[in-house]
Structures are given as structure tokens and as C-alpha cells.
Scaffold this motif. Structure first.
Motif, mmCIF file in Angstrom:
data_model
loop_
_atom_site.group_PDB
_atom_site.id
_atom_site.type_symbol
_atom_site.label_atom_id
_atom_site.label_comp_id
_atom_site.label_asym_id
_atom_site.label_seq_id
_atom_site.Cartn_x
_atom_site.Cartn_y
_atom_site.Cartn_z
ATOM 1 N N ASN A 58 0.812 -1.222 0.000
ATOM 2 C CA ASN A 58 0.000 0.000 0.000
ATOM 3 C C ASN A 58 0.847 1.275 0.000
ATOM 4 O O ASN A 58 0.468 2.272 -0.613
ATOM 5 N N ARG B 25 0.595 4.310 -2.703
ATOM 6 C CA ARG B 25 0.489 5.720 -2.333
ATOM 7 C C ARG B 25 1.606 6.549 -2.968
ATOM 8 O O ARG B 25 1.368 7.624 -3.517
ATOM 9 N N GLU C 130 1.226 9.473 -5.704
ATOM 10 C CA GLU C 130 1.756 10.817 -5.464
ATOM 11 C C GLU C 130 2.604 11.303 -6.644
ATOM 12 O O GLU C 130 2.495 12.452 -7.076
#
Length: 120
Positions: free
Chosen positions: A99, A103, A107
Motif C-alpha cells: 500500500n 500511495r 503521489e
């Protein structure tokens, strides 16, 4: 061993990351609407314009997937890893993504889309 060609795997991964970017932008749009900025519309327009660019690219990815007979289905998320089922030309593969990597890549894509038109 995976049967997915590197070029096609990239398309499958885009089908994971682009919806994540859209969900982040949607959340930010809702927060921006509730927050008091002096000139709120500028920020809302920036978010919405960025969402349109991401949606356009997501449509291209989905069209490419349809042509190649590929599909991505999100699976179990245990808080640390998220599983995705890849269907590729009649084959099925399960892939697990950390995860934090999801992320971080989300980003990076968000930076790309927000800065995309500034480099001209």
C-alpha cells in the motif's frame, strides 16, 4: 512466471493508479469546497481540470485494455497489501501491491498531472 508482456503490464498498472489519483483529487475537491480560501474557485478549477486530464488518460487505458482483452479487478486489502486480479488474454494472475508503494506512485502521478501543463 508472468505471461504479461512488460508493455501490457504497464497498462494494467495504470488502470490501478489512475483511479487512485482520481479518488485523491475528488477528496481534495470536497475538502476545498468546505474550506475557506480567499479565492476558492481557482483551486477548485485546478483540481477539476486535473481530474479531466486523468479521466481522459484513464479512458485511453481502458480502451487499450479492451482491445488487448485485459481486465483488472481489485481484491483483498489487509491494510498493508492490496491484491489485484489481472485477466490477460485468457490467463489469470494475482498480484499483491504494498500500500505504501501504491500511495507513493499515486503521489508521483499527481505531481505529473499537476505540473503537466506548466512545462511548456
Amino acid at each position: 512466471m508472468t505471461k504479461i508482456v512488460k508493455k501490457h503490464r504497464s497498462i494494467l498498472e495504470q488502470s490501478i493508479y489512475l483511479p487512485l489519483v482520481l479518488s485523491v483529487l475528488e477528496y481534495d475537491r470536497k475538502v476545498t469546497e468546505k474550506t475557506s480560501f480567499k479565492i476558492k474557485l481557482v483551486y477548485l478549477h485546478l483540481i477539476e481540470f486535473t481530474m479531466l486530464k486523468v479521466q481522459k488518460d484513464l479512458k485511453k487505458v481502458k480502451d487499450a485494455m479492451r482491445k488487448i482483452n485485459m481486465k483488472t479487478v481489485p481484491g483483498h486489502n489487509d491494510g498493508v497489501f492490496t491484491e489485484y486480479d489481472f485477466y490477460y488474454k485468457g490467463y489469470h494472475e494475482k498480484h499483491r501491491y504494498f500500500n505504501a508503494n501504491l500511495r507513493n506512485n499515486c503521489e508521483k502521478l499527481l505531481h505529473y498531472y499537476l505540473n503537466k501543463d506548466m512545462k511548456n
